[in-house]
Design a protein around this motif. Structure first.
Motif, mmCIF file in Angstrom:
data_model
loop_
_atom_site.group_PDB
_atom_site.id
_atom_site.type_symbol
_atom_site.label_atom_id
_atom_site.label_comp_id
_atom_site.label_asym_id
_atom_site.label_seq_id
_atom_site.Cartn_x
_atom_site.Cartn_y
_atom_site.Cartn_z
ATOM 1 N N SER A 4 0.845 -1.200 0.000
ATOM 2 C CA SER A 4 0.000 0.000 0.000
ATOM 3 C C SER A 4 0.874 1.242 0.000
ATOM 4 O O SER A 4 1.844 1.335 0.739
ATOM 5 N N HIS A 6 0.797 4.979 0.831
ATOM 6 C CA HIS A 6 0.112 6.106 1.465
ATOM 7 C C HIS A 6 1.091 6.847 2.358
ATOM 8 O O HIS A 6 2.132 6.304 2.752
ATOM 9 N N GLY A 31 1.248 -1.158 -5.948
ATOM 10 C CA GLY A 31 0.288 -1.379 -4.876
ATOM 11 C C GLY A 31 -0.772 -0.299 -4.885
ATOM 12 O O GLY A 31 -0.635 0.725 -5.569
ATOM 13 N N PRO A 32 -1.841 -0.510 -4.143
ATOM 14 C CA PRO A 32 -2.936 0.456 -4.098
ATOM 15 C C PRO A 32 -2.425 1.835 -3.684
ATOM 16 O O PRO A 32 -1.609 1.963 -2.770
ATOM 17 N N LEU A 33 -2.902 2.849 -4.383
ATOM 18 C CA LEU A 33 -2.473 4.222 -4.120
ATOM 19 C C LEU A 33 -3.507 4.940 -3.262
ATOM 20 O O LEU A 33 -4.646 5.131 -3.687
ATOM 21 N N PHE A 34 -3.093 5.317 -2.076
ATOM 22 C CA PHE A 34 -3.932 6.087 -1.167
ATOM 23 C C PHE A 34 -3.191 7.376 -0.827
ATOM 24 O O PHE A 34 -2.791 7.597 0.308
ATOM 25 N N GLY A 53 0.292 1.492 -9.160
ATOM 26 C CA GLY A 53 -1.039 1.250 -8.624
ATOM 27 C C GLY A 53 -1.237 -0.221 -8.334
ATOM 28 O O GLY A 53 -0.313 -1.037 -8.397
ATOM 29 N N ALA A 54 -2.462 -0.574 -8.013
ATOM 30 C CA ALA A 54 -2.789 -1.951 -7.655
ATOM 31 C C ALA A 54 -2.661 -2.862 -8.866
ATOM 32 O O ALA A 54 -3.021 -2.483 -9.987
ATOM 33 N N ASP A 56 -2.816 -7.337 -9.902
ATOM 34 C CA ASP A 56 -3.221 -8.651 -9.427
ATOM 35 C C ASP A 56 -2.100 -9.228 -8.564
ATOM 36 O O ASP A 56 -0.920 -9.140 -8.916
ATOM 37 N N TYR A 57 -2.455 -9.831 -7.438
ATOM 38 C CA TYR A 57 -1.466 -10.385 -6.516
ATOM 39 C C TYR A 57 -0.494 -11.331 -7.221
ATOM 40 O O TYR A 57 0.693 -11.352 -6.916
#
Length: 176
Positions: A4, A6, A31-34, A53-54, A56-57
């Motif tokens: 993640s 952030h 990874g997911p962008l927060f 960004g996110a 697939d695992y």
């Protein structure tokens, strides 16, 4: 970097410093962008920082395998010191050079990771890699990763249930 993204976790001031110090190196974050719009814009203006960004695992190992160095430029805070990041085990299993800030989980494996206390030390480890001074004992790293695998954890719990015995891997987690 995988995980993640952030401001409570990633030390963007360090990332900007490193990107400026090493303009010919790509810093890739998967990874997911927060992150705030301001951080997106500032980061977007730096040619060698890439926020994927996110994904697939199942695609994460391909990103990790394409990297020369795996990094963990985390903020050192009460929050990051409270984590037990799965990333530490993934990075062990990847058997690549790792540079990290002094945060929870990675400190447990300081024999396998290069732990930096500030951005200058982080940059120094990158310099070491670039001139071939960063060594990695792949066999030792793979052995440690196997000790901390899900199979090993299962066997340790099974051992405790059956016999009451406890053993530990270097990071402090139970293994057989």
């Amino acid at each position: 970097y995988t995980g993640s993204v952030h401001a409570e976790r990633v030390d963007f001031d360090m990332v900007y410093y490193l990107a400026n110090r090493f303009p010919n190196i790509s810093f890739v974050f998967v990874g997911p962008l927060f992150i705030s719009q301001q951080t997106r814009e500032r980061t977007g203006n730096i040619n060698n920082v890439h926020l994927i960004g996110a994904v697939d695992y199942y695609d994460i190992p391909a990103y990790m395998n394409s990297a020369d160095i795996l990094i963990v430029p985390h903020v050192v805070s009460e929050f990051t010191m409270s984590l037990d990041p799965i990333k530490q085990y993934e990075y062990l299993a990847a058997a690549k050079p790792v540079i990290t800030t002094a945060v929870s989980g990675f400190l447990d494996f300081s024999d396998h990771f290069n732990v930096a206390n500030n951005k200058m030390e982080f940059a120094s480890y990158i310099d070491d890699y670039l001139v071939g001074k960063m060594n990695l004992n792949v066999d030792k790293t793979h052995l440690e990763a196997k000790k901390c695998s899900w199979d090993s954890r299962y066997n340790a719990v099974k051992e405790i249930i059956e016999n009451g015995a406890v053993a530990k891997c270097q990071g402090g987690f139970m293994v057989s």
